[in-house]
Design a protein around this motif. Structure first.
Motif, short mmCIF file in Angstrom:
data_model
loop_
_atom_site.label_atom_id
_atom_site.label_comp_id
_atom_site.label_asym_id
_atom_site.label_seq_id
_atom_site.Cartn_x
_atom_site.Cartn_y
_atom_site.Cartn_z
N VAL A 130 -58.79 -56.44 -19.49
CA VAL A 130 -58.03 -56.14 -20.71
C VAL A 130 -57.34 -54.77 -20.59
O VAL A 130 -56.24 -54.57 -21.10
N HIS A 131 -58.00 -53.82 -19.91
CA HIS A 131 -57.33 -52.52 -19.66
C HIS A 131 -56.04 -52.73 -18.87
O HIS A 131 -55.07 -52.00 -19.02
N ASP A 132 -56.09 -53.70 -17.96
CA ASP A 132 -54.94 -53.92 -17.07
C ASP A 132 -53.80 -54.65 -17.77
O ASP A 132 -52.65 -54.26 -17.66
N VAL A 133 -54.14 -55.75 -18.44
CA VAL A 133 -53.08 -56.64 -18.91
C VAL A 133 -53.14 -56.99 -20.39
O VAL A 133 -52.32 -57.78 -20.88
N GLY A 134 -54.08 -56.41 -21.15
CA GLY A 134 -54.17 -56.75 -22.57
C GLY A 134 -54.84 -58.09 -22.77
O GLY A 134 -55.46 -58.64 -21.85
N ILE A 135 -54.74 -58.64 -23.97
CA ILE A 135 -55.34 -59.96 -24.22
C ILE A 135 -54.73 -60.62 -25.44
O ILE A 135 -54.92 -60.17 -26.57
N PRO A 136 -53.93 -61.68 -25.22
CA PRO A 136 -53.45 -62.45 -26.37
C PRO A 136 -54.57 -63.38 -26.83
O PRO A 136 -55.00 -64.25 -26.07
N SER A 137 -55.04 -63.17 -28.04
CA SER A 137 -56.23 -63.91 -28.48
C SER A 137 -56.06 -64.36 -29.92
O SER A 137 -54.99 -64.26 -30.51
N CYS A 138 -57.14 -64.89 -30.49
CA CYS A 138 -57.10 -65.35 -31.88
C CYS A 138 -58.53 -65.50 -32.36
O CYS A 138 -59.46 -65.41 -31.57
N SER A 278 -50.43 -65.34 -21.18
CA SER A 278 -49.16 -64.71 -21.60
C SER A 278 -47.98 -65.59 -21.20
O SER A 278 -47.05 -65.80 -21.99
N ASN A 281 -47.13 -68.45 -23.42
CA ASN A 281 -46.43 -68.12 -24.67
C ASN A 281 -44.92 -68.22 -24.55
O ASN A 281 -44.22 -68.16 -25.56
N PHE A 310 -64.36 -46.02 -25.60
CA PHE A 310 -64.52 -46.94 -24.47
C PHE A 310 -65.51 -48.03 -24.83
O PHE A 310 -66.47 -47.78 -25.56
N PRO A 311 -65.36 -49.25 -24.26
CA PRO A 311 -66.21 -50.36 -24.72
C PRO A 311 -67.58 -50.49 -24.08
O PRO A 311 -68.44 -51.19 -24.60
N ASP A 401 -65.16 -63.52 -31.12
CA ASP A 401 -63.74 -63.27 -31.39
C ASP A 401 -63.56 -61.98 -32.18
O ASP A 401 -62.52 -61.79 -32.82
N ASN B 71 -59.92 -49.50 -27.10
CA ASN B 71 -60.67 -50.09 -26.00
C ASN B 71 -59.78 -50.60 -24.87
O ASN B 71 -60.24 -50.71 -23.75
N PHE B 72 -58.52 -50.92 -25.18
CA PHE B 72 -57.71 -51.44 -24.07
C PHE B 72 -56.84 -50.35 -23.44
O PHE B 72 -56.11 -50.62 -22.51
N LYS B 336 -48.84 -53.94 -21.06
CA LYS B 336 -49.87 -54.90 -21.48
C LYS B 336 -49.74 -55.26 -22.96
O LYS B 336 -49.29 -54.46 -23.77
N TRP B 337 -50.18 -56.45 -23.28
CA TRP B 337 -49.98 -57.00 -24.63
C TRP B 337 -51.29 -57.57 -25.15
O TRP B 337 -51.91 -58.40 -24.48
N ASN B 339 -52.93 -59.51 -28.65
CA ASN B 339 -52.53 -60.22 -29.86
C ASN B 339 -53.77 -60.85 -30.47
O ASN B 339 -54.66 -61.28 -29.75
N ASP B 341 -54.35 -63.68 -33.64
CA ASP B 341 -53.99 -64.44 -34.83
C ASP B 341 -55.26 -64.67 -35.63
O ASP B 341 -56.30 -65.04 -35.07
#
Lengths: 439, 569
Positions: A130-138, A278, A281, A310-311, A401, B71-72, B336-337, B339, B341
């Motif tokens: 997640v540090h590298d590329v993030g996280i599209p989540s829900c 990603s 999307n 930090f996590p 989540d 955190n990210f 980085k992204w 999201n 919902d």
């Protein structure tokens, strides 16, 4: 007359089911029946009633036997070993409440400890990705209400998160998924024919440790790019089919577990899984969710995040927070002999750490806060049993989540037993006294 | 409680109309009083500026998306010195997404005492309150999101204003929220299918309602509930070239609405981070400012307030309930992204961003914010924010003040830009020689914001009877000449008093104070329909039970401050 306590959260896994009902005796002391929970969750509640439960702190004697001590004495010992140490490891936190975690972190700040949680041996690679590329989540409700394409990658909820499939991901009927499992296409990627795979529409029997290649191939297939005949043991036609199936969906969700985080590639597997999400999307809507294990491992990462930034594996030993997984993570510190005291709460490294680490714990001044007798207790010098969070005391917890839900008290703990939070407050007070700082 | 006398400072207080007169301010029992006894602690503010404690109307400082940001982005901790613990202070780090401790200390250093968390996803309300509970010193409140909530979309589509009102009252109570926030109305719900609503007339998929109807409906509800704050709007089409038309269309929805409350608030719509919504052009190639047009409309319509969202030309972390915008931003900068919902309710996205003064678009964005604030005719209706951390970290407020108060400071920034001529050409900032006064800064940062939040009778001023939140800055308005002094002074309050307690004494934080969390409890007529809908929605479509939804005050607030309203009539 018995009483029915409703809307209880289950303090077992990251699914954090909050519809548990528990029948308790009239005096509020005994659990009679647990409904709605899975077999593991129900057993967790019933286990609280075990007649051989240890109810007082104990110190290990030279001959290996245990001697009962008071909570005050245990707190003094804990404070002393933490204050005497240059770099105490304070590990675990995943099976306790956020309030207890916050108190523990204040102790760690004063004694210059390293705070690490169980993500270090489960979803740590996910957090790094997640540090590298993030996280599209829900949230899981989005999956329930919308998801028509669901992938389980390297995880087996039928055994590890038993109600996940019925509450959220396969069988549940949602607002836009009114036909339940018939509204969805389920894909399981796993080298083994698991019970989850048996209810899937597609089981992709990937070669073990080849996750990165297959995810990469799916990214290529999304663009109808060229693929070799097989990737990770999967024929290319099947890969193109899966890619088209995902693109044709309205809402894709990928769930992933230890099979991806701790196989070859580790965080790189998650990097590319998130990149696949990603990419999706561009064609439809897609989200990815880690299958977190302990019911509040997510909460530990959250509290560490807002307090220190930090996590997991947060090193406070130099007076400011440092973070470097691989250096400041529990096993690395133990194996390199860098820590000089060991504190465990809400987890069982004795069962899950490499033997080399457990041997080090056995040599160190150490305390283990745990309601149960575990292998970690066996290698610790002091054992502090406490009330069970989510059964005998409430507190905030975070679902897989990241949705926070407040756990509830169902029954009283055994007489005279402290909670995690109360014991940590005793330790904090003692540490403040030793360090000469104001409360 | 201690008595305090702040002597001889240059006082700037728009509430009482004091414009830099030398005046003593007396404090007793947590409030400002006419006079105190001889035993009062005396603070010598000679040669210094005295203002009420700052009130930030829009900042993202607590909750789920902020913590994702922390955190990210481990790298964010390297952008500023990680400060060790000392005295009453915990160790504190982070730059654009600071830890809760750093948030409190830095706001205190800037003389701020009240901060509104501008977007709280209701399902994550507990998280927001947990973070606010751990944030010392500053008083806080949070605005839950409503613009994409299924209950609201359904009720407003059917014209059921009473049901919408009853539901909003229920949700404010359940989440311990303060007012109605609306982000990209309808667009974030559309984003759950990968879509968006770009104009006020786009249909929300499935729900068959338009952003225009949502905004109008929420304003109607807001006034029928007599809430202290107005609708807090982040309109559609944020951040895109040519979006000023959408903004004007959104602002025009407020025409004909009148404020209806007992809190002294005049506006019916607060439009937030207006800078991001005032763009002309058709692409990034012909991107230009339409700040003048938008501010002209706001100047003429007294029932609207706005905050600016000044670009500070920093590396930062953008985060908003406008999920589709963050996706498009990540497609633009390839960073980085994240999201999320959120079922039934809303969504959010997070993307790091670097506003470089070497990129002309960033330069134009910078000039739009300043241009708008300098063209504003009434600074009781136009406020200083950076939409922290979206346009820049809140720690840059003093730098923004410097730019607003000094043409020389602005020219220095212009001169340091690679494309200075192009940036100057795309906005009117270069031709504006106005320099704001400390009095106008006090309007933008405390008197105006407190009033717009419906807290104007208690906060934002130095009138006897008001809460004793007072900041003393090491700035002498009679002798100060270098603009840099402005930035230094407003970053380093010499004294800060909150609710009558000394928080900063001689530039050092000496107390964590007794922070309060505000929330609004509105009593409405019971609605059988809403009760039924809640039961049904929780049973079928939420993943938590109705009972587990409520944030319990006793468990999640150290010092709650409930604002009770009776809206049954």
């Amino acid at each position: 007359m018995t009483q029915l306590v409703t809307d209880i959260i289950c303090p077992f896994c990251g699914t954090l089911c909050d519809d548990i009902e528990v029948e308790v005796s009239d005096d509020g002391k005994k659990i009679i029946k647990v409904t709605n929970a899975c077999a593991i969750g129900a057993e967790k509640f019933l286990h609280a009633q075990s007649p051989d439960r240890i109810v007082r702190p104990r110190m290990k004697q030279e001959d290996g036997s245990w001697k009962e001590v008071t909570y005050d004495e245990a707190a003094k010992y804990t404070a002393k070993i933490l204050c005497d140490a240059k770099k105490p490891l304070m590990y675990g936190w995943s099976s306790t409440s956020c309030e207890a975690q916050a108190t523990g972190h204040m102790i760690a700040e004063l004694v210059g400890g390293v705070v690490d949680n169980t993500a270090t041996v489960c979803h740590g690679p996910s957090l790094i990705a997640v540090h590298d590329v993030g996280i599209p989540s829900c949230t899981l409700g989005e999956v329930k209400n919308r998801a028509d394409r669901v992938i389980f990658w390297g995880c087996n909820p039928a055994h590890a998160h038993p109600r996940h499939m019925s509450r959220y991901s396969i069988f549940s009927r949602g607002y836009f998924t009114t036909k339940g499992s018939k509204s969805r296409k389920i894909i399981v990627v796993d080298p083994r024919p698991t019970d989850t795979a048996s209810v899937a529409d597609y089981h992709i029997q990937i070669q073990q440790g080849r996750d990165y290649e297959l995810i990469d191939a799916l990214r290529v297939a999304l663009q109808e790019g060229p693929l070799p005949e097989t990737v990770a043991g999967v024929p290319k036609e099947k890969i193109y089919d899966i890619a088209r199936l995902l693109k044709s969906g309205r809402f894709v969700t990928i769930f992933f577990g230890m099979g991806v985080t701790h196989s070859l590639g580790k965080n790189h597997n998650i990097d590319i899984a998130i990149a696949l999400t990603s990419d999706l999307n561009k064609y439809t809507k897609a989200a990815i969710i880690p299958m977190r294990g302990h019911y509040n491992v997510t909460g530990s990462g959250q509290v560490l995040g807002w307090q220190f930034g930090f996590p997991f594996c947060v090193d406070l030993s130099r007076g400011f927070a440092r973070y470097n997984p691989g250096e400041s993570s529990a096993n690395d510190l133990l194996m390199r002999g860098e820590v000089d005291a060991n504190f465990v709460i809400g987890s069982d490294p004795g069962s899950h750490f490499p033997f080399k680490s457990v041997k080090v714990i056995n040599e160190l001044p150490s305390v283990c806060i745990d309601p149960h007798m575990t292998p970690t207790v066996a290698v610790s010098k002091c054992h502090v049993p406490v009330a069970l969070v989510g059964i005998e005391v409430g507190g905030s917890c975070y679902r897989m989540d990241n949705v926070p839900i407040e756990s509830r008290k169902v029954v009283d703990p055994p007489a005279g037993m402290l909670t995690d939070g109360e014991f940590l407050e005793l330790v904090l007070t003692e540490v403040q006294r030793i360090k000469g700082v104001a409360a | 409680m201690t008595e305090i006398l702040i002597k001889n400072g240059f006082v700037f207080d728009p509430v009482s109309g004091i414009k830099g007169d030398k005046k003593d301010i007396a404090v007793k029992d947590g409030v400002i009083v006419e006079s105190v006894s001889g035993s009062a602690k005396v603070i010598d503010a000679s040669g210094m500026t005295v203002m009420a404690g700052g009130v930030d109307i829009h900042s993202h400082v607590a909750g789920a998306k902020v913590n994702v940001g922390r955190n990210f982005r481990p790298e964010d901790k390297l952008q500023a010195v990680y400060e060790p613990a000392r005295g009453v202070r915990h160790m504190a780090g982070g730059n654009s997404v600071p830890t809760v401790f750093k948030t409190a200390y830095k706001y205190a250093d800037m003389g701020y005492t009240t901060v509104i968390e501008a977007a709280m996803p209701p399902l994550y309300a507990r998280h927001t309150h947990e973070e606010m509970r751990d944030t010392p010193i500053i008083d806080q409140a949070a605005l839950p999101l409503f613009g994409n909530n299924w209950f609201i979309l359904e009720y407003l589509k059917n014209g059921e204003i009473d049901n919408a009102s009853a539901y909003i009252a229920w949700l404010l109570r359940s989440t311990k929220g303060y007012g109605i926030k609306c982000v990209n109305p309808g667009g974030t719900e559309a984003w759950a299918w990968g879509l968006n609503c770009m104009t006020v007339n786009d249909q929300v998929p499935y729900f068959e309602i338009t952003p225009k109807e949502i905004i109008a409906g929420l304003m109607t509800v807001n006034e029928s509930l007599h809430l202290p704050h107005s609708l807090h709007l982040h309109s559609n089409n944020l951040g895109n070239p040519g979006n000023y038309q959408t903004t004007l269309d959104s602002l025009k929805i407020a025409e004909g609405f009148k404020a209806n409350n007992n809190f002294g608030r005049d506006q019916v719509m607060h439009h937030t981070h207006i800078q991001f919504h005032s763009y002309g052009g058709t692409s990034w190639g012909d991107f230009e400012s339409k700040g003048a047009e938008v501010m002209d409309y706001i100047n003429k319509n007294p029932n609207i307030t706005c905050d600016v969202g000044f670009i500070t030309l920093d590396e930062t972390t953008t985060m908003t309930g406008d999920g589709p915008f963050e996706y498009h931003l990540s497609a633009l900068n390839h960073l980085k992204w994240a999201n999320t919902d959120v079922e039934i309710e809303c969504g959010a996205g997070i993307v790091p961003y670097i506003y470089s003064k070497d990129i002309y678009v960033c330069g134009v964005q910078w000039s739009i914010g300043l241009e708008m604030a300098l063209l504003a005719k009434d600074h009781m209706r136009c406020y200083l924010t950076t939409d922290h951390p979206n346009a820049g970290p809140f720690t840059r407020y003093p730098r923004v003040m410097k730019w607003l108060m000094s043409e020389k400071a602005r020219d220095e920034v212009f001169a340091s830009m690679k494309a200075e001529d192009k940036v100057r050409d795309r906005s009117t900032l270069g031709s504006i020689d106005r320099e704001l006064t400390l009095y106008e800064i006090a309007m933008m940062t405390r008197a105006g914001t407190a009033k717009a939040l419906g807290m104007g009778k208690k906060l934002g001023g130095l009138v006897p009877g008001m809460q004793a939140d007072i900041a003393v800055y090491p700035y002498n308005p009679e002798t100060a000449s270098d603009p840099e002094q402005i930035e230094y002074a407003f970053s380093n309050a010499k004294y800060l008093i909150k609710s009558g307690e000394i928080i900063i004494n001689d530039s050092e934080i000496v107390s964590n104070g007794n922070k309060q969390t505000y929330w609004v409890d509105v009593k409405t007529n019971p609605s059988k329909q809403v009760e039924h809908d809640l039961r049904e929605m929780f049973l079928k479509y939420y993943t938590v039970t109705e009972r587990n939804y409520e944030v319990e005050e006793h468990a999640f607030m150290k010092n709650p401050n409930v604002i009770s309203i009776d809206a049954t009539q």
